[in-house]
Design an enzyme around this catalytic site. Sequence first.
Site, PDB file in Angstrom:
ATOM      1  N   GLY A  11       0.814  -1.216   0.000  1.00 40.81           N
ATOM      2  CA  GLY A  11       0.000   0.000   0.000  1.00 40.81           C
ATOM      3  C   GLY A  11       0.844   1.260   0.000  1.00 40.81           C
ATOM      4  CG  LEU A  12      -1.055   5.048  -1.208  1.00 38.10           C
ATOM      5  CD1 LEU A  12      -1.929   6.270  -0.968  1.00 38.10           C
ATOM      6  CD2 LEU A  12      -0.268   5.189  -2.499  1.00 38.10           C
ATOM      7  CG  LEU A  13       2.518   3.947   5.932  1.00 34.49           C
ATOM      8  CD1 LEU A  13       3.549   5.073   5.873  1.00 34.49           C
ATOM      9  CD2 LEU A  13       1.641   4.086   7.172  1.00 34.49           C
ATOM     10  CB  ALA A  73      -6.859  -0.012   6.802  1.00 32.94           C
ATOM     11  CE1 TYR A  74     -12.901  -1.585   0.846  1.00 29.48           C
ATOM     12  CE2 TYR A  74     -14.612  -2.045   2.463  1.00 29.48           C
ATOM     13  CZ  TYR A  74     -14.232  -1.790   1.159  1.00 29.48           C
ATOM     14  OH  TYR A  74     -15.185  -1.723   0.163  1.00 29.48           O
ATOM     15  CE1 TYR A 137     -10.553   3.796   6.674  1.00 25.92           C
ATOM     16  CE2 TYR A 137     -10.861   6.161   6.799  1.00 25.92           C
ATOM     17  CZ  TYR A 137     -10.035   5.068   6.760  1.00 25.92           C
ATOM     18  OH  TYR A 137      -8.674   5.248   6.812  1.00 25.92           O
TER      19      TYR A 137
END
Length: 298
Positions: A11-13, A73-74, A137
């Site tokens: 993911g991005l992070l 995470a979603y 969320y």
Amino acid sequence: MARVLVTGGTGLLGWSLVNRLVERGFEVYATYHATRPPVAEGVKWVWVDFDDPHEARPLVESLRPEVVVHAAAYTDVDGCEANKLLALNVNYVSTRELATACRGVCKYFVYISTDYVFDGEKGLYREGDPPNPLNYYGLTKLMGEIAVAANLEYYLVLRTSGLYGCSPGGKRGFALDALGKLSRGQVVEAFVDQFLSPTYAPDLADAITRLLEGRPRGFLHVAGERVSRYEFAVELARVLGVSEDLVKPTSIASAVLRARRPRDSSLDSSLARSMGVGVRPLREALRAFAGECVDYAR
């Protein structure tokens, strides 16, 4: 060096973080799900489906990491409204199971959370401000925070805001879409009345790497400066050297969205800065973003 498990490694992070940790000499394990990771020297990849909360405990028991950074995470805000069971399982139940599995095994647990735990009525939220999520969320991420704090002693709940960047498995998001459109001379529509603290993922990865040295406990906000989505897009246009007129102001009040968004979920990161931890100014971060992510934006 410590053995570190990073969830959501594509993911991005996660992608930025695993590379930073390898550079610093950590023994790095990272999970992936939908996107098979490219070759990354020094990273040991593990396929995990956090849709099934039962996979969390065997993961910890088999790897026995000293440190866990739970970044998986979603994060599809509207998707969480439409798929509440999936959001609950990924963002809360799997987090709870991961945290309980870490008791007696892990020495430090970092949970990546979000500005969307707040309702956006005041902005520049500090760590002690009471959460009040407006959407599912935010609710499931808040439940994850509570699960971590209830089950672990040596933990850090790290909230950030408006994460942007590029990675093999990261979603495109507003920033990457804007980068692509502006680079092609196309119009970008952006809200003038929604404020946040956009944070470049590699900067947050650097901050987390520093935090793993001191291992502070409790809650901490690490995020960029407060701007509207419109101001963010205009600044990106300036960095790219294209006309600011390509950025068209719109209002979140008139947008058709499944999930409610906070009006101002910006974060106050002064506590982190007092610890010597922070991120680059917006323009500097956007210059790096434009240079590093242009191929992903096409």
